[in-house]
Design a protein around this motif. Structure first.
Motif, PDB file in Angstrom:
ATOM      1  N   ILE A 212       0.823  -1.211   0.000  1.00 17.60           N
ATOM      2  CA  ILE A 212       0.000   0.000   0.000  1.00 17.60           C
ATOM      3  C   ILE A 212       0.859   1.265   0.000  1.00 17.60           C
ATOM      4  O   ILE A 212       0.393   2.345  -0.370  1.00 17.60           O
ATOM      5  CB  ILE A 212      -0.944  -0.001   1.236  1.00 17.60           C
ATOM      6  CG1 ILE A 212      -2.079   1.013   1.046  1.00 17.60           C
ATOM      7  CG2 ILE A 212      -0.178   0.276   2.507  1.00 17.60           C
ATOM      8  CD1 ILE A 212      -3.075   0.624   0.027  1.00 17.60           C
ATOM      9  N   GLN A 213       2.138   1.138   0.376  1.00 16.48           N
ATOM     10  CA  GLN A 213       2.997   2.328   0.460  1.00 16.48           C
ATOM     11  C   GLN A 213       3.173   3.000  -0.893  1.00 16.48           C
ATOM     12  O   GLN A 213       3.494   4.188  -0.976  1.00 16.48           O
ATOM     13  CB  GLN A 213       4.374   1.973   1.039  1.00 16.48           C
ATOM     14  CG  GLN A 213       5.282   1.146   0.147  1.00 16.48           C
ATOM     15  CD  GLN A 213       5.056  -0.341   0.290  1.00 16.48           C
ATOM     16  OE1 GLN A 213       4.137  -0.758   0.980  1.00 16.48           O
ATOM     17  NE2 GLN A 213       5.908  -1.128  -0.336  1.00 16.48           N
ATOM     18  N   TYR A 214       2.931   2.270  -1.982  1.00 18.23           N
ATOM     19  CA  TYR A 214       3.124   2.864  -3.302  1.00 18.23           C
ATOM     20  C   TYR A 214       1.966   3.773  -3.723  1.00 18.23           C
ATOM     21  O   TYR A 214       1.995   4.353  -4.812  1.00 18.23           O
ATOM     22  CB  TYR A 214       3.352   1.770  -4.345  1.00 18.23           C
ATOM     23  CG  TYR A 214       4.670   1.046  -4.144  1.00 18.23           C
ATOM     24  CD1 TYR A 214       5.864   1.756  -4.101  1.00 18.23           C
ATOM     25  CD2 TYR A 214       4.717  -0.329  -3.971  1.00 18.23           C
ATOM     26  CE1 TYR A 214       7.072   1.119  -3.886  1.00 18.23           C
ATOM     27  CE2 TYR A 214       5.915  -0.990  -3.760  1.00 18.23           C
ATOM     28  CZ  TYR A 214       7.090  -0.264  -3.726  1.00 18.23           C
ATOM     29  OH  TYR A 214       8.288  -0.901  -3.517  1.00 18.23           O
ATOM     30  N   ILE A 239     -10.871  -6.908   4.543  1.00 18.86           N
ATOM     31  CA  ILE A 239      -9.818  -6.162   3.858  1.00 18.86           C
ATOM     32  C   ILE A 239      -8.479  -6.549   4.481  1.00 18.86           C
ATOM     33  O   ILE A 239      -8.339  -6.570   5.704  1.00 18.86           O
ATOM     34  CB  ILE A 239     -10.036  -4.648   3.988  1.00 18.86           C
ATOM     35  CG1 ILE A 239     -11.432  -4.251   3.479  1.00 18.86           C
ATOM     36  CG2 ILE A 239      -8.952  -3.879   3.239  1.00 18.86           C
ATOM     37  CD1 ILE A 239     -11.862  -2.860   3.890  1.00 18.86           C
ATOM     38  N   ILE A 240      -7.500  -6.877   3.626  1.00 17.80           N
ATOM     39  CA  ILE A 240      -6.168  -7.255   4.085  1.00 17.80           C
ATOM     40  C   ILE A 240      -5.165  -6.403   3.324  1.00 17.80           C
ATOM     41  O   ILE A 240      -5.202  -6.326   2.094  1.00 17.80           O
ATOM     42  CB  ILE A 240      -5.894  -8.750   3.841  1.00 17.80           C
ATOM     43  CG1 ILE A 240      -6.987  -9.607   4.496  1.00 17.80           C
ATOM     44  CG2 ILE A 240      -4.522  -9.146   4.372  1.00 17.80           C
ATOM     45  CD1 ILE A 240      -7.027 -11.030   3.999  1.00 17.80           C
ATOM     46  N   ILE A 241      -4.284  -5.738   4.051  1.00 22.61           N
ATOM     47  CA  ILE A 241      -3.370  -4.766   3.459  1.00 22.61           C
ATOM     48  C   ILE A 241      -1.961  -5.027   3.965  1.00 22.61           C
ATOM     49  O   ILE A 241      -1.769  -5.416   5.123  1.00 22.61           O
ATOM     50  CB  ILE A 241      -3.795  -3.330   3.829  1.00 22.61           C
ATOM     51  CG1 ILE A 241      -5.217  -3.039   3.330  1.00 22.61           C
ATOM     52  CG2 ILE A 241      -2.833  -2.303   3.253  1.00 22.61           C
ATOM     53  CD1 ILE A 241      -5.805  -1.759   3.881  1.00 22.61           C
ATOM     54  N   SER A 242      -0.967  -4.818   3.102  1.00 23.49           N
ATOM     55  CA  SER A 242       0.423  -4.924   3.550  1.00 23.49           C
ATOM     56  C   SER A 242       1.187  -3.662   3.182  1.00 23.49           C
ATOM     57  O   SER A 242       0.817  -2.934   2.254  1.00 23.49           O
ATOM     58  CB  SER A 242       1.113  -6.140   2.920  1.00 23.49           C
ATOM     59  OG  SER A 242       1.513  -5.860   1.592  1.00 23.49           O
ATOM     60  N   LYS A 251       3.218   8.785   6.491  1.00 26.18           N
ATOM     61  CA  LYS A 251       2.672  10.119   6.755  1.00 26.18           C
ATOM     62  C   LYS A 251       2.139  10.809   5.515  1.00 26.18           C
ATOM     63  O   LYS A 251       1.272  11.684   5.613  1.00 26.18           O
ATOM     64  CB  LYS A 251       3.742  11.007   7.412  1.00 26.18           C
ATOM     65  CG  LYS A 251       4.156  10.562   8.807  1.00 26.18           C
ATOM     66  CD  LYS A 251       3.006  10.659   9.790  1.00 26.18           C
ATOM     67  CE  LYS A 251       3.455  10.355  11.204  1.00 26.18           C
ATOM     68  NZ  LYS A 251       2.346  10.354  12.170  1.00 26.18           N
ATOM     69  N   ILE A 252       2.641  10.432   4.342  1.00 25.05           N
ATOM     70  CA  ILE A 252       2.205  11.128   3.140  1.00 25.05           C
ATOM     71  C   ILE A 252       0.843  10.617   2.678  1.00 25.05           C
ATOM     72  O   ILE A 252       0.177  11.260   1.877  1.00 25.05           O
ATOM     73  CB  ILE A 252       3.270  10.989   2.027  1.00 25.05           C
ATOM     74  CG1 ILE A 252       4.623  11.490   2.550  1.00 25.05           C
ATOM     75  CG2 ILE A 252       2.914  11.773   0.784  1.00 25.05           C
ATOM     76  CD1 ILE A 252       5.757  11.383   1.541  1.00 25.05           C
ATOM     77  N   LEU A 253       0.409   9.476   3.199  1.00 22.34           N
ATOM     78  CA  LEU A 253      -0.957   9.038   2.931  1.00 22.34           C
ATOM     79  C   LEU A 253      -1.936   9.951   3.665  1.00 22.34           C
ATOM     80  O   LEU A 253      -1.610  10.525   4.707  1.00 22.34           O
ATOM     81  CB  LEU A 253      -1.166   7.601   3.402  1.00 22.34           C
ATOM     82  CG  LEU A 253      -0.590   6.467   2.559  1.00 22.34           C
ATOM     83  CD1 LEU A 253      -0.960   5.131   3.189  1.00 22.34           C
ATOM     84  CD2 LEU A 253      -1.083   6.517   1.128  1.00 22.34           C
TER      85      LEU A 253
END
Length: 444
Positions: A212-214, A239-242, A251-253
């Protein structure tokens, strides 16, 4: 009541309303085919039955069904031939749903140790009760620690033991699909594409999104993911997120998106300890031509050489297999393993270097000073080496982002994230940069 009980009660109600002869002719041979929340499909013997029921008995049928279920159904009458044609048409027109899951990644071949035990337990709990606990499940940790393996394992378990619809995707694929909406021509095509996008990502029981960081920096895609998240979560869909970093480090999200990552259960996966690395190597050797030929001292050598990343363990085993196929030794002993892996280990080993050592190595390579790296100068001659140093600190140490930022002149952790992401992106298109990083690692 189940479908059969409902149908029998319905027939009894109809029989009490009309004369026996009419019931026998028009209702006795009817069959209930499909019953959903909004629609009921009834099979009739002949075309004349369809016309009679639709023209003369529709209101009676509708009222009796409503009395039994408190639902206004869309009632459809079909012949046996209609049912066959409809089924074949559906198979022809609707392609099978693609989960994108890797069937080889499951709970059985996920090796558990102290550093990933909580993640395995949480993943099993989600797999057994999707949408009911730990929603969302947020797995985070450095690359190569098993996050993706666990996500696929959850999806494979759910598809095996239920009929739930599972979709695995990456944030890159999600972003590309979303960008595709604006890439279509204006008008109907754009609307159709947008509807297909929502159908793909919102009409599922389990949505699994990797890395998700992308989504950092993609504001409109973040907004769409936010709405997709809300739609699924409100419907109790899992929901499953990595991510390679914690929610606090993203922080930029958008703040509202980061807060939702914390609604369920965030689980940190740590690098495997020595014992776990040895067990991972033994398990992976079992499915190779090296099974039974590698001594314990070789296993421990590989475990000591590749300390932070399961992928490096796999790479070492693959390198050993390739070297063995060329040389065909009588025994795979420690000397042979050292010879086979010397270049691989020197290139890929993670070092326990501290921030100061990395700063010195980068400064020496670029013929600048450590004070330059810590200072405020933004010239390309200094700014880019500074970003390389931050990248290496993130990759080569266990220090958190705040600590790294402080060691570079008190910079904010978001600056470290930006530097890391830029260098990681540049590596993919600039082979010379990879050579520079390798050279600095050798200095360390």
């Amino acid at each position: 009541m189940n479908k059969d009980e409902l149908w029998q009660k319905f027939l009894n109600e109809i029989a009490s309303e009309i004369n026996p002869a009419s019931f026998h002719v028009w209702f006795n041979d009817l069959k209930l085919i499909t019953l959903t929340d909004e629609r009921i499909v009834i099979q009739v013997p002949m075309e004349i039955h369809k016309k009679m029921l639709e023209d003369n008995y529709y209101s009676l049928i509708e009222s009796k069904l409503f009395a039994l279920t408190n639902t206004n159904y869309d009632i459809k009458f079909v012949l046996e031939s209609d049912k066959i044609e409809e089924t074949s048409k559906k198979i022809e027109e609707e392609p099978s749903f693609e989960t994108n899951l890797n069937p080889n990644l499951n709970f059985e071949n996920f090796v558990v140790g102290e550093t990933n035990r909580l993640a395995k337990v949480a993943a099993m709990a989600v797999a057994e009760n999707p949408g009911k606990m730990h929603n969302p499940l947020f797995l985070y940790g450095k690359s190569g620690l098993g996050k993706t393996h666990l996500m696929h394992a959850i999806g494979n378990f759910i598809t095996k033991y239920s009929d739930k619809k599972v979709l695995y995707t990456t944030s890159d694929d999600f972003m590309n699909d979303y960008i595709g909406i604006s890439g279509t021509s204006q008008g109907k095509n754009t609307i159709d594409y947008a509807n297909k996008f929502k159908e793909k990502y919102r009409n599922v029981d389990v949505l699994i999104i990797d890395d998700i960081q992308y989504l950092v920096g993609a504001e409109k895609t973040q907004q769409e993911f936010f709405h997709t998240f809300n739609t699924l979560h409100q419907a109790n869909k899992q929901i499953i997120i990595s991510s390679d970093r914690s929610a606090d480090d993203l922080k930029i999200l958008e703040e509202r998106l980061r807060s939702r990552l914390m609604w369920g259960l965030p689980v940190d996966i740590y690098p495997p300890d020595f014992d776990l690395r040895c067990r991972i190597i033994r398990q992976k050797l079992e499915s190779t031509s090296l099974n039974g030929k590698v001594g314990e001292e070789v296993i421990e050598y590989i475990a000591n050489a590749c300390t932070n990343d399961v992928r490096f363990l796999e790479g070492a085993i693959n390198r050993l297999m390739a070297y063995t196929a060329m040389v065909v030794p009588e025994h795979i002993d420690l000397d042979f393993a050292c010879e086979a892996l010397k270049d691989f280990v020197n290139k890929n080993i993670y070092s326990n270097n501290n921030i100061q050592n990395i700063q010195k190595a980068v400064a020496d390579h670029y013929h600048i000073t450590i004070d330059d790296l810590k200072g405020k100068k933004r010239s390309k001659k200094i700014a880019y080496p500074r970003q390389i140093a931050m990248y290496l600190c993130r990759e080569q140490t266990d220090e958190n982002l705040m600590k790294i930022g402080l060691e570079f002149g008190g910079r904010d952790h978001s600056t470290v994230i930006f530097a890391h992401d830029r260098i990681e992106k540049d590596i993919k298109t600039n082979p010379e940069l990879q050579e520079i990083l390798d050279a600095i690692k050798k200095q360390l």
